[in-house]
Design a protein around this motif. Structure first.
Motif: not given
Length: 85
Positions: A8-11, A37-41, A44-46, A53-54
């Protein structure tokens, strides 16, 4: 009860809608915030092949986004997925 994982993201209004729908089912998802935690994008994409998101998993099943979650609920299939261990 199933394990629900959601990137997710907050917005993100779709993220909030997904959390609301899951809350109505008595489920609090495990959230991974890719805005903090932008490194986790990349992770998620992989895993999902998607950039938006979500991204939601119920146990090992990749649901997709909020509209996919909503469609499962409307088709009467979400409760059975959530009931699996």
């Amino acid at each position: 009860m199933a394990r629900v994982l959601m990137y997710t993201t907050a917005v993100c209004p779709y993220c909030n809608n997904a959390k609301k729908l899951l809350a109505e089912k008595g489920v609090v998802p495990e959230e991974i915030r890719i805005d903090t935690q932008p490194q986790l994008r990349q992770e998620m994409m992989a895993k999902s092949g998607q950039r938006t998101v979500p991204q939601i998993w119920i146990n090992d099943f990749h649901v997709g986004g909020f509209t996919d979650l909503w469609a499962l609920d409307k088709a009467g299939k979400l409760d059975a997925l959530l009931a699996q261990h």
